[in-house]
Design an enzyme around this catalytic site. Structure first.
Site, PDB file in Angstrom:
ATOM      1  CG  ASP A   1     -67.406  20.271  14.205  1.00 47.49           C
ATOM      2  OD1 ASP A   1     -66.791  19.887  15.047  1.00 47.49           O
ATOM      3  OD2 ASP A   1     -67.490  19.156  13.143  1.00 47.49           O
ATOM      4  N   GLY A   2     -65.132  22.499  14.793  1.00 51.61           N
ATOM      5  CA  GLY A   2     -63.810  22.808  14.154  1.00 51.61           C
ATOM      6  C   GLY A   2     -62.878  23.386  15.328  1.00 51.61           C
ATOM      7  CG  ASN A   3     -64.477  25.495  18.793  1.00 52.75           C
ATOM      8  OD1 ASN A   3     -64.550  26.119  17.741  1.00 52.75           O
ATOM      9  ND2 ASN A   3     -65.226  25.448  19.813  1.00 52.75           N
ATOM     10  N   GLY A   4     -61.135  22.294  17.889  1.00 53.98           N
ATOM     11  CA  GLY A   4     -60.171  21.547  18.141  1.00 53.98           C
ATOM     12  C   GLY A   4     -58.909  21.546  17.004  1.00 53.98           C
TER      13      GLY A   4
ATOM     14  NE  ARG B   1     -60.123  18.538  21.604  1.00 53.79           N
ATOM     15  CZ  ARG B   1     -60.519  18.371  20.388  1.00 53.79           C
ATOM     16  NH1 ARG B   1     -60.109  18.133  19.447  1.00 53.79           N
ATOM     17  NH2 ARG B   1     -62.109  18.707  20.181  1.00 53.79           N
TER      18      ARG B   1
ATOM     19  CG  HIS C   1     -63.041  24.126  23.051  1.00 53.40           C
ATOM     20  ND1 HIS C   1     -64.010  23.823  21.959  1.00 53.40           N
ATOM     21  CD2 HIS C   1     -62.345  23.295  23.764  1.00 53.40           C
ATOM     22  CE1 HIS C   1     -63.879  22.363  21.660  1.00 53.40           C
ATOM     23  NE2 HIS C   1     -62.826  22.044  22.835  1.00 53.40           N
TER      24      HIS C   1
ATOM     25  CD1 TRP D   1     -73.062  14.229  28.370  1.00 52.79           C
ATOM     26  CD2 TRP D   1     -71.539  15.267  29.821  1.00 52.79           C
ATOM     27  NE1 TRP D   1     -73.608  15.629  28.915  1.00 52.79           N
ATOM     28  CE2 TRP D   1     -72.766  16.079  29.953  1.00 52.79           C
ATOM     29  CE3 TRP D   1     -70.506  15.916  30.495  1.00 52.79           C
ATOM     30  CZ2 TRP D   1     -73.229  17.373  30.675  1.00 52.79           C
ATOM     31  CZ3 TRP D   1     -70.776  16.960  31.253  1.00 52.79           C
ATOM     32  CH2 TRP D   1     -72.033  17.383  31.456  1.00 52.79           C
TER      33      TRP D   1
ATOM     34  CG  LEU E   1     -81.263  36.420  18.927  1.00 50.55           C
ATOM     35  CD1 LEU E   1     -81.657  35.575  17.676  1.00 50.55           C
ATOM     36  CD2 LEU E   1     -79.820  36.646  19.060  1.00 50.55           C
TER      37      LEU E   1
ATOM     38  CB  ILE F   1     -77.917  16.073  11.145  1.00 53.72           C
ATOM     39  CG1 ILE F   1     -78.723  17.187  11.777  1.00 53.72           C
ATOM     40  CG2 ILE F   1     -78.230  14.680  11.414  1.00 53.72           C
ATOM     41  CD1 ILE F   1     -80.252  17.052  11.336  1.00 53.72           C
ATOM     42  CB  SER F   2     -73.674  15.747  14.608  1.00 53.60           C
ATOM     43  OG  SER F   2     -72.482  15.616  13.724  1.00 53.60           O
TER      44      SER F   2
HETATM   45  C1  IPE Z   1     -66.859  22.179  18.449  1.00 51.20           C
HETATM   46  O1  IPE Z   1     -65.367  21.907  18.066  1.00 51.20           O
HETATM   47  C2  IPE Z   1     -67.025  22.559  19.816  1.00 51.20           C
HETATM   48  C3  IPE Z   1     -67.656  21.808  20.670  1.00 51.20           C
HETATM   49  C4  IPE Z   1     -68.053  20.669  20.673  1.00 51.20           C
HETATM   50  C5  IPE Z   1     -67.769  22.365  22.139  1.00 51.20           C
HETATM   51  P1  IPE Z   1     -64.583  20.784  18.217  1.00 51.20           P
HETATM   52  O2  IPE Z   1     -64.281  20.564  19.509  1.00 51.20           O
HETATM   53  O3  IPE Z   1     -65.784  19.552  17.912  1.00 51.20           O
HETATM   54  O4  IPE Z   1     -63.554  20.590  17.258  1.00 51.20           O
HETATM   55  P2  IPE Z   1     -63.109  19.621  16.186  1.00 51.20           P
HETATM   56  O5  IPE Z   1     -64.052  18.900  15.680  1.00 51.20           O
HETATM   57  O6  IPE Z   1     -62.139  18.511  17.202  1.00 51.20           O
HETATM   58  O7  IPE Z   1     -62.058  20.331  15.420  1.00 51.20           O
HETATM   59 MG    MG Z   2     -65.917  18.200  16.016  1.00 45.33          MG
END
Ligand code: IPE
Ligand code: MG
Length: 233
Positions: free
Chosen positions: A2-5, A15, A19, A51, A113, A177-178
């Site tokens: 989490d946190g790419n955006g 964004r 990714h 989605w 793995l 846990i999403s």
């Molecule tokens: C997680 O990063 C990557 C995926 C869901 C593919 P996010 O895209 O949820 O990043 P934030 O939460 O907006 O920072």
């Molecule tokens: Mg996110």
């Protein structure tokens, strides 16, 4: 993962740049797990709820996934990695699915793995799908419902044959846990780091594993019982 955006936003980037940076972190973590002898690594790459994101972002994520698979096939084979997927794979675009099954088939004989990509995954949906499969089986075979054990039920989940996770790492500081492996996470240890996924390094992974090593897992027992058990081997 989490946190790419947020990683991208902090840099004034779109964004998708986040990714793309996230894929680099995936590469490093997968190789380190293979090298360190981790047996199973599940990456929550795309949730069923994802989605609902803007179409552009969803499409870009699918393109990135396909590119990752194409580019990593050699590394996957070289590192003896076996690829598997969990989730509603039938919902993934057909071209991406074809690439997925090519890599899955090619790597099926590898015994290092096991890399599991959770795609269009929802923990609740996984449980509902399992219940459906199980009830179909009951109707077909005339098995009685009261014979169903937890272990039997696990066999109907998309993670059938994969052990429950010992450690779940969540990046970007979110304490939830999403809808990840709901059933399977019953006794998982959690490690939450403030680091955004693209900033997550091999050193962070090692720290999480070291931290995990210091946890006392009691599985409902008392601390004294656990100590007795470990002493008696
Ligand atoms: C997680 O990063 C990557 C995926 C869901 C593919 P996010 O895209 O949820 O990043 P934030 O939460 O907006 O920072
Ligand atoms: Mg996110």
């Amino acid at each position: 993962m989490d946190g790419n955006g947020r990683w991208a936003k902090a840099r004034g980037l779109p964004r998708i740049a986040g990714h793309r940076a996230g894929v680099k972190a995936v590469r490093a973590v997968v190789e380190e797990c293979a090298r360190a002898g981790v047996e199973y690594l599940t990456l929550f790459a795309f949730s069923r709820e994802n989605w609902r994101r803007p179409e552009d972002e969803v499409n870009a994520l699918m393109v990135l996934l396909e590119q990752y698979l194409e580019r990593e096939l050699d590394t996957i084979m070289k590192n003896n990695i076996r690829l598997r997927t969990i989730g509603r794979i039938e919902e993934i675009p057909e071209d991406v699915r074809r690439t997925l099954s090519r890599v899955t088939d090619r790597s099926a004989g590898n015994d290092g793995l096991t890399l599991i990509l959770a795609l269009s995954y929802s923990g609740r949906q996984d449980i509902v799908d399992a219940a459906r499969r199980w009830s179909e089986e009951v109707a077909r075979s005339g098995k009685t419902p009261d014979a169903l054990s937890e272990e039997d039920f696990s066999g109907y989940l998309s993670t059938s044959g994969i052990p429950d996770p010992d450690l779940i790492i969540r990046t970007s500081g979110e304490m939830r846990i999403s809808n990840f492996l709901l059933w399977q996470a019953a006794y998982a240890e959690f490690f939450v780091t403030e680091k955004l996924w693209p900033d997550f390094t091999v050193d962070d992974l090692r720290e999480a594993i070291r931290d995990f090593g210091g946890r006392e897992r009691r599985f409902g027992m008392t601390s004294d019982q656990v100590k007795e058990e470990t002493e008696s081997g």
